[in-house]
Write an enzyme that holds these catalytic residues in place. Structure first.
Site, PDB file in Angstrom:
ATOM      1  N   SER A 247       1.201  -1.512   0.350  1.00 35.63           N
ATOM      2  CA  SER A 247       0.054  -0.343   0.322  1.00 35.63           C
ATOM      3  C   SER A 247       1.295   1.788  -0.145  1.00 35.63           C
ATOM      4  CB  SER A 247      -0.635  -0.019   1.043  1.00 35.63           C
ATOM      5  OG  SER A 247      -2.347   0.632   1.157  1.00 35.63           O
ATOM      6  N   LYS A 251       4.306   1.731  -2.374  1.00 38.75           N
ATOM      7  CA  LYS A 251       4.521   3.117  -3.037  1.00 38.75           C
ATOM      8  C   LYS A 251       5.897   3.814  -2.556  1.00 38.75           C
ATOM      9  CE  LYS A 251       0.260   5.600  -1.751  1.00 38.75           C
ATOM     10  NZ  LYS A 251      -1.167   4.993  -2.495  1.00 38.75           N
ATOM     11  N   TRP A 338     -10.189   0.519  -4.728  1.00 46.38           N
ATOM     12  CA  TRP A 338      -9.647   1.771  -5.353  1.00 46.38           C
ATOM     13  C   TRP A 338      -7.997   1.626  -5.498  1.00 46.38           C
ATOM     14  CZ3 TRP A 338     -11.083   6.143  -3.023  1.00 46.38           C
ATOM     15  CH2 TRP A 338     -10.424   7.186  -2.254  1.00 46.38           C
ATOM     16  N   HIS A 388      -7.420  -5.474   0.048  1.00 46.85           N
ATOM     17  CA  HIS A 388      -6.259  -4.590   1.037  1.00 46.85           C
ATOM     18  C   HIS A 388      -5.377  -5.295   1.641  1.00 46.85           C
ATOM     19  CE1 HIS A 388      -4.031  -1.034  -0.075  1.00 46.85           C
ATOM     20  NE2 HIS A 388      -4.190  -0.629   1.596  1.00 46.85           N
TER      21      HIS A 388
HETATM   22  C1  GTR Z   1      -5.597   4.351   1.941  1.00 45.27           C
HETATM   23  C2  GTR Z   1      -4.710   4.857   0.329  1.00 45.27           C
HETATM   24  C3  GTR Z   1      -4.336   4.690  -0.483  1.00 45.27           C
HETATM   25  C4  GTR Z   1      -2.907   3.487   0.653  1.00 45.27           C
HETATM   26  C5  GTR Z   1      -3.613   2.997   1.838  1.00 45.27           C
HETATM   27  C6  GTR Z   1      -2.832   2.123   3.062  1.00 45.27           C
HETATM   28  O1  GTR Z   1      -5.827   5.334   2.579  1.00 45.27           O
HETATM   29  O2  GTR Z   1      -5.827   6.291   0.260  1.00 45.27           O
HETATM   30  O3  GTR Z   1      -3.600   5.285  -1.276  1.00 45.27           O
HETATM   31  O4  GTR Z   1      -1.931   4.221   0.617  1.00 45.27           O
HETATM   32  O5  GTR Z   1      -4.482   4.334   2.615  1.00 45.27           O
HETATM   33  O6  GTR Z   1      -1.509   2.816   2.734  1.00 45.27           O
HETATM   34  O7  GTR Z   1      -3.221   1.391   3.362  1.00 45.27           O
END
Ligand code: GTR
Length: 410
Positions: A247, A251, A338, A388
């Protein structure tokens, strides 16, 4: 009410493929003046141009490290993971111009080899969430509140101990001959909008501008400092360090891999917007949304592209291309819309021309594979069932991918 909250409420993500706008991606093999990249020598120049754009427009420019690092082993166990591994926790003190930031790295190394490949990644809730063992320190850095992982009042606690053990698949790593190195990302830079006054940003007192490094860049920069340390260890094969992250930390792993070519393999787990997903698709999370909700993550300049993605001089396929010819793995979760699973796949696919310049294939298929059908070329990809998260299934594929490229068979 905070303006960012207002935007958050108003934002309606697009999950309809037919509403993805027509877009034209920058050609990863064309210079700005339109001339084509025809050779690896040309690519070296184009690579510099591409990297520069990601620095100035997206993540911000990270400073070169010119400080001093002190190391101290704070705990060590010779018979960890059922006697099969050595476990250490090491304090790395980053010292520069009278300022100091301490980070704590938890390392597991298999005893089956005297020199092991290692998977290095940041963790979300502290090193102690990887293991039940009391010796592993509970971080005292600012942390997000999470009942399941035992943090409240922005402090970690004993309640989180061992709660993320499965996600990191330490036992499988060790059985398969891989080491794991991890640290809590908030020790590098606490994940809130603090005006860049704490974490590693504080080591550099330069005047900030719209191209200065944000939090993602700070996390990535920290991964390179850990790499500096891993390179000093005889028991780590410095030519085989994979950087991985989930996540927002995915990045960071991608950005670390782009800047620092010592990372021989790069793994993005559900990294989404600002990670592996193409910005121009505007599917799920968008540049505008991410910048409003997380104003501290990217360079200030990235705001310029809110609802204006076509003006970006680069898109995220070029981030993947910066890894070439090194192996890179991109993983999505099918319900994690997402993060735009298809957009993550396409980034890999559209980086292929650069891999081909190196005589490689890149992404080995032209269509996004079916759910739970990993493909592994120079680029690996899977879309896992579920949402996720970084799950044992994901880790299992990364070990397979490393086996394939590094021929590790303990
Ligand atoms: C979310 C964000 C994503 C991702 C995520 C995470 O809120 O919108 O880009 O980075 O968090 O890190 O779990």
């Amino acid at each position: 009410i905070f303006p960012s909250l207002l935007f958050a409420q108003e934002f309606i993500p697009n999950y309809d493929e037919s509403k993805v706008p027509d877009y034209q991606l920058p050609d990863p093999l064309a210079f700005e003046n339109g001339e084509k990249v025809n050779s690896l020598a040309d690519w070296e120049k184009k690579r510099v141009e591409t990297l520069r754009y990601f620095e100035t427009e997206v993540y911000g420019i990270s400073p070169a490290w010119d400080g001093e690092m002190k190391t101290e082993i704070i705990s060590e166990k010779q018979n960890a993971v059922g006697g099969k591994a050595i476990r250490k926790e090491v304090k790395l003190s980053l010292i520069r111009q009278g300022k100091q930031v301490d980070i704590y790295v938890l390392i597991y190394l298999p005893k089956s080899s005297s020199r092991s490949p290692v998977f290095l990644g940041l963790n979300f809730y502290g090193n102690h969430t990887l293991s039940e063992h009391q010796a592993i320190r509970v971080t005292d850095a600012w942390i997000r509140n999470n009942e399941t992982y035992g943090s409240s009042d922005n402090r970690a606690s004993e309640k989180g101990r061992g709660k993320r053990r499965e996600n990191w698949a330490v036992e499988e790593a060790i059985n398969r001959g891989y080491g794991i190195a991890t640290l809590y990302y908030g020790e590098l830079d606490p994940d809130f909008d603090d005006g860049f006054e704490n974490g590693v940003h504080a080591l550099y007192q330069e005047e900030r501008n719209e191209n200065s490094w944000g939090a993602v860049a700070a996390w990535a920069w920290g991964l390179s400092r850990v790499m500096d340390y891993l390179e000093t260890l005889r028991e780590v094969d410095g030519e085989k360090v994979a950087v991985l992250g989930h996540s927002r930390l995915g990045k960071a792993a991608l950005w670390a891999g782009a800047i620092d070519t010592r990372f021989a393999m790069v793994i993005s787990n559900n990294s989404g917007c600002g990670g592996a997903a193409l910005s121009r698709r505007r599917y799920g999370e968008t540049v505008g949304r991410i910048n409003r909700v997380f104003p501290h993550w990217f360079a200030g300049k990235f705001d310029h592209y809110n609802e204006n993605e076509d003006a970006l001089p680069v898109d995220q396929h070029q981030l993947i291309a910066l890894m070439a010819p090194r192996p890179v793995y991109i993983a999505s979760g099918v319900d994690d819309r997402w993060a735009d699973p298809k957009g993550e796949f396409l980034s890999g696919l559209y980086s292929n021309p650069v891999y081909q310049l190196f005589g490689k294939t890149g992404m080995p298929v032209n269509e996004q594979p079916d759910v739970d059908q990993p493909v592994m070329g120079d680029i690996g990809y899977h879309v896992r069932s579920g949402g996720h998260g970084m799950l044992p299934y994901d880790m299992h594929q990364y070990f397979n991918f490393a086996d394939k490229h590094w021929k590790v068979h303990p």
